[in-house]
Design a protein around this motif. Structure first.
Motif, PDB file in Angstrom:
ATOM      1  N   GLY A  56      46.740  42.133  44.776  1.00 28.26           N
ATOM      2  CA  GLY A  56      47.842  42.756  44.067  1.00 28.26           C
ATOM      3  C   GLY A  56      48.516  41.880  43.026  1.00 28.26           C
ATOM      4  O   GLY A  56      49.378  42.362  42.286  1.00 28.26           O
ATOM      5  N   MET A  57      48.148  40.607  42.936  1.00 22.14           N
ATOM      6  CA  MET A  57      48.776  39.716  41.966  1.00 22.14           C
ATOM      7  C   MET A  57      48.402  40.085  40.533  1.00 22.14           C
ATOM      8  O   MET A  57      47.310  40.590  40.261  1.00 22.14           O
ATOM      9  CB  MET A  57      48.332  38.259  42.201  1.00 22.14           C
ATOM     10  CG  MET A  57      49.160  37.482  43.179  1.00 22.14           C
ATOM     11  SD  MET A  57      48.621  35.741  43.212  1.00 22.14           S
ATOM     12  CE  MET A  57      49.908  35.074  44.278  1.00 22.14           C
ATOM     13  N   ALA A  58      49.323  39.815  39.622  1.00 22.03           N
ATOM     14  CA  ALA A  58      49.018  39.781  38.194  1.00 22.03           C
ATOM     15  C   ALA A  58      48.803  38.320  37.832  1.00 22.03           C
ATOM     16  O   ALA A  58      49.688  37.485  38.049  1.00 22.03           O
ATOM     17  CB  ALA A  58      50.156  40.372  37.375  1.00 22.03           C
ATOM     18  N   LEU A  59      47.623  37.995  37.323  1.00 21.02           N
ATOM     19  CA  LEU A  59      47.245  36.609  37.067  1.00 21.02           C
ATOM     20  C   LEU A  59      46.911  36.404  35.596  1.00 21.02           C
ATOM     21  O   LEU A  59      46.053  37.111  35.043  1.00 21.02           O
ATOM     22  CB  LEU A  59      46.007  36.220  37.870  1.00 21.02           C
ATOM     23  CG  LEU A  59      46.122  35.843  39.342  1.00 21.02           C
ATOM     24  CD1 LEU A  59      44.740  35.461  39.862  1.00 21.02           C
ATOM     25  CD2 LEU A  59      47.098  34.691  39.534  1.00 21.02           C
ATOM     26  N   LEU A  60      47.563  35.449  34.957  1.00 23.57           N
ATOM     27  CA  LEU A  60      47.149  34.970  33.651  1.00 23.57           C
ATOM     28  C   LEU A  60      46.233  33.778  33.896  1.00 23.57           C
ATOM     29  O   LEU A  60      46.665  32.754  34.430  1.00 23.57           O
ATOM     30  CB  LEU A  60      48.363  34.549  32.819  1.00 23.57           C
ATOM     31  CG  LEU A  60      48.057  33.908  31.460  1.00 23.57           C
ATOM     32  CD1 LEU A  60      47.262  34.841  30.568  1.00 23.57           C
ATOM     33  CD2 LEU A  60      49.348  33.460  30.778  1.00 23.57           C
ATOM     34  N   VAL A  61      44.970  33.913  33.519  1.00 26.24           N
ATOM     35  CA  VAL A  61      43.940  32.965  33.927  1.00 26.24           C
ATOM     36  C   VAL A  61      43.456  32.132  32.749  1.00 26.24           C
ATOM     37  O   VAL A  61      43.091  32.674  31.690  1.00 26.24           O
ATOM     38  CB  VAL A  61      42.741  33.701  34.564  1.00 26.24           C
ATOM     39  CG1 VAL A  61      41.684  32.698  35.032  1.00 26.24           C
ATOM     40  CG2 VAL A  61      43.202  34.577  35.729  1.00 26.24           C
ATOM     41  N   HIS A  62      43.423  30.803  32.939  1.00 30.44           N
ATOM     42  CA  HIS A  62      42.785  29.868  32.018  1.00 30.44           C
ATOM     43  C   HIS A  62      41.653  29.194  32.792  1.00 30.44           C
ATOM     44  O   HIS A  62      41.893  28.683  33.900  1.00 30.44           O
ATOM     45  CB  HIS A  62      43.763  28.799  31.538  1.00 30.44           C
ATOM     46  CG  HIS A  62      44.957  29.333  30.809  1.00 30.44           C
ATOM     47  ND1 HIS A  62      45.977  30.005  31.434  1.00 30.44           N
ATOM     48  CD2 HIS A  62      45.284  29.299  29.494  1.00 30.44           C
ATOM     49  CE1 HIS A  62      46.888  30.349  30.549  1.00 30.44           C
ATOM     50  NE2 HIS A  62      46.495  29.937  29.351  1.00 30.44           N
ATOM     51  N   THR A  63      40.457  29.168  32.228  1.00 34.92           N
ATOM     52  CA  THR A  63      39.324  28.644  32.989  1.00 34.92           C
ATOM     53  C   THR A  63      38.420  27.774  32.145  1.00 34.92           C
ATOM     54  O   THR A  63      38.265  27.986  30.939  1.00 34.92           O
ATOM     55  CB  THR A  63      38.457  29.792  33.552  1.00 34.92           C
ATOM     56  OG1 THR A  63      37.991  30.587  32.461  1.00 34.92           O
ATOM     57  CG2 THR A  63      39.223  30.656  34.518  1.00 34.92           C
ATOM     58  N   SER A  64      37.795  26.797  32.814  1.00 37.64           N
ATOM     59  CA  SER A  64      36.719  26.006  32.225  1.00 37.64           C
ATOM     60  C   SER A  64      35.519  26.121  33.151  1.00 37.64           C
ATOM     61  O   SER A  64      35.528  25.558  34.257  1.00 37.64           O
ATOM     62  CB  SER A  64      37.135  24.537  32.072  1.00 37.64           C
ATOM     63  OG  SER A  64      36.015  23.740  31.706  1.00 37.64           O
ATOM     64  N   LEU A  65      34.512  26.860  32.737  1.00 42.51           N
ATOM     65  CA  LEU A  65      33.346  27.085  33.591  1.00 42.51           C
ATOM     66  C   LEU A  65      32.661  25.781  33.957  1.00 42.51           C
ATOM     67  O   LEU A  65      32.272  25.573  35.119  1.00 42.51           O
ATOM     68  CB  LEU A  65      32.362  28.022  32.884  1.00 42.51           C
ATOM     69  CG  LEU A  65      31.078  28.363  33.640  1.00 42.51           C
ATOM     70  CD1 LEU A  65      31.386  29.052  34.970  1.00 42.51           C
ATOM     71  CD2 LEU A  65      30.171  29.244  32.775  1.00 42.51           C
ATOM     72  N   SER A  66      32.523  24.873  33.011  1.00 43.82           N
ATOM     73  CA  SER A  66      31.803  23.634  33.282  1.00 43.82           C
ATOM     74  C   SER A  66      32.499  22.780  34.330  1.00 43.82           C
ATOM     75  O   SER A  66      31.850  22.051  35.088  1.00 43.82           O
ATOM     76  CB  SER A  66      31.627  22.833  31.989  1.00 43.82           C
ATOM     77  OG  SER A  66      32.880  22.444  31.449  1.00 43.82           O
ATOM     78  N   ARG A  67      33.835  22.853  34.402  1.00 43.42           N
ATOM     79  CA  ARG A  67      34.571  22.056  35.381  1.00 43.42           C
ATOM     80  C   ARG A  67      34.367  22.561  36.814  1.00 43.42           C
ATOM     81  O   ARG A  67      34.549  21.816  37.775  1.00 43.42           O
ATOM     82  CB  ARG A  67      36.067  22.071  35.045  1.00 43.42           C
ATOM     83  CG  ARG A  67      36.413  21.384  33.745  1.00 43.42           C
ATOM     84  CD  ARG A  67      36.284  19.896  33.875  1.00 43.42           C
ATOM     85  NE  ARG A  67      36.604  19.220  32.625  1.00 43.42           N
ATOM     86  CZ  ARG A  67      36.516  17.909  32.461  1.00 43.42           C
ATOM     87  NH1 ARG A  67      36.110  17.145  33.451  1.00 43.42           N
ATOM     88  NH2 ARG A  67      36.802  17.367  31.298  1.00 43.42           N
ATOM     89  N   ILE A  68      34.027  23.828  36.946  1.00 41.54           N
ATOM     90  CA  ILE A  68      33.849  24.393  38.289  1.00 41.54           C
ATOM     91  C   ILE A  68      32.599  23.834  38.958  1.00 41.54           C
ATOM     92  O   ILE A  68      32.523  23.745  40.182  1.00 41.54           O
ATOM     93  CB  ILE A  68      33.781  25.932  38.209  1.00 41.54           C
ATOM     94  CG1 ILE A  68      35.101  26.477  37.639  1.00 41.54           C
ATOM     95  CG2 ILE A  68      33.526  26.545  39.576  1.00 41.54           C
ATOM     96  CD1 ILE A  68      35.068  27.967  37.350  1.00 41.54           C
ATOM     97  N   GLY A  69      31.635  23.425  38.164  1.00 36.20           N
ATOM     98  CA  GLY A  69      30.358  22.968  38.691  1.00 36.20           C
ATOM     99  C   GLY A  69      29.268  23.969  38.344  1.00 36.20           C
ATOM    100  O   GLY A  69      29.440  24.812  37.460  1.00 36.20           O
TER     101      GLY A  69
END
Length: 275
Positions: free
Chosen positions: A31-44
């Motif tokens: 149910g959260m509203a999320l503003l998402v910033h992501t770096s795919l390479s950092r995830i692995g």
């Protein structure tokens, strides 16, 4: 980062099941509203790449949650201001005369990373109307969050950021630094509503015709985002953890903006603020 480097930083394949658990441990709730910033390479090394990360986010917030991402397209700006790389001055008029106009469905993101670009084309995703600094959203609140974004005040009191704040949104930073925290632009506008501006240009469609227009935009000071974030990192508002291998943060948007506004308003009033 190369795929080989992503493999090297991973203890094993990062799966959707693992990502969902990591998101839940960090504090992401249905149910959260999320503003998402992501770096795919950092995830692995993610099995399924950007698609898997997006499906994990959607699973974590569930059908009642809303995911929002920045979808900036900085190439839709005046070429006289380009610096990375600069465009030859002899090209400027041709660029202004021939640049394709902003189209929320066709205009790609620029410099936002793979996840934001894949999310832009995800079934059901909506996109706001600003040609340079749009947002994308999917979920029950998407239409309301993206309803308005003034051309000359895209991060202010009638922006998607303000709408996110009114919905008690959380900000999720996965492997990204404070210098890229788009949410803090709202604090800039609230702290300095009459702050300095600069002249820019962009290309839109109006009355069915392509038009190059001049616009006035607020100047930003993203260098102070890192200083503010460093102080905020020790605050109880923030939850720290890892999504895959990426150091990540989760924090509520509204009180964070309030703190930044107070901080920057004091700096503007201080005689030492320019030193």
């Amino acid at each position: 980062m190369t795929e080989a480097a992503a493999i090297a930083r991973s203890s094993g394949p990062v799966t959707q099941a693992r990502l969902v658990v990591d998101l839940q441990r960090l504090g992401v709730l249905p149910g959260m509203a999320l503003l998402v910033h992501t770096s795919l390479s950092r995830i692995g090394w993610v099995c399924g790449g950007a698609r898997t990360v997006i499906e994990s986010l959607l699973q974590a917030v569930g059908p009642d949650g809303t995911i929002v991402m920045p979808a900036q397209s900085s190439e839709l700006s005046d070429p006289s201001g380009w610096c990375n790389p600069p465009a030859p001055e002899s090209w400027w008029e041709t660029i202004r005369a021939t640049m394709p106009p902003y189209d929320p469905h066709l205009t790609p993101t620029r410099g936002m990373g793979q996840i934001a670009e894949v999310f832009r084309t995800w079934p059901g995703v909506r996109r706001s109307t600003h040609p340079q600094v749009s947002f994308t959203a999917l979920g029950p609140l998407a239409a309301d969050i993206l309803a308005t974004q003034p051309m000359e005040d895209p991060f202010g009191t009638h922006s998607p950021l303000a709408a996110l704040s009114s919905h008690n949104a959380q900000v999720l930073m996965i492997g990204t630094g404070w210098d890229t925290c788009t949410a803090l632009h709202l604090a800039e506008r609230l702290a300095e509503p009459d702050g300095p501006r600069f002249q820019d240009g962009t290309c839109i469609t109006a009355d069915g015709e392509r038009r190059w227009i001049r616009i006035s935009l607020p100047k930003t000071k993203t260098e102070r985002f890192t200083l503010f974030g460093a102080r905020l990192d020790g605050n109880a508002l923030l939850r720290h953890g890892h999504i895959g291998s990426a150091a990540s943060r989760l924090f509520p948007l509204t009180p964070t903006i309030r703190m930044a506004v107070q901080d920057w308003s004091r700096q503007e009033q201080s005689p030492q603020s320019d030193q």
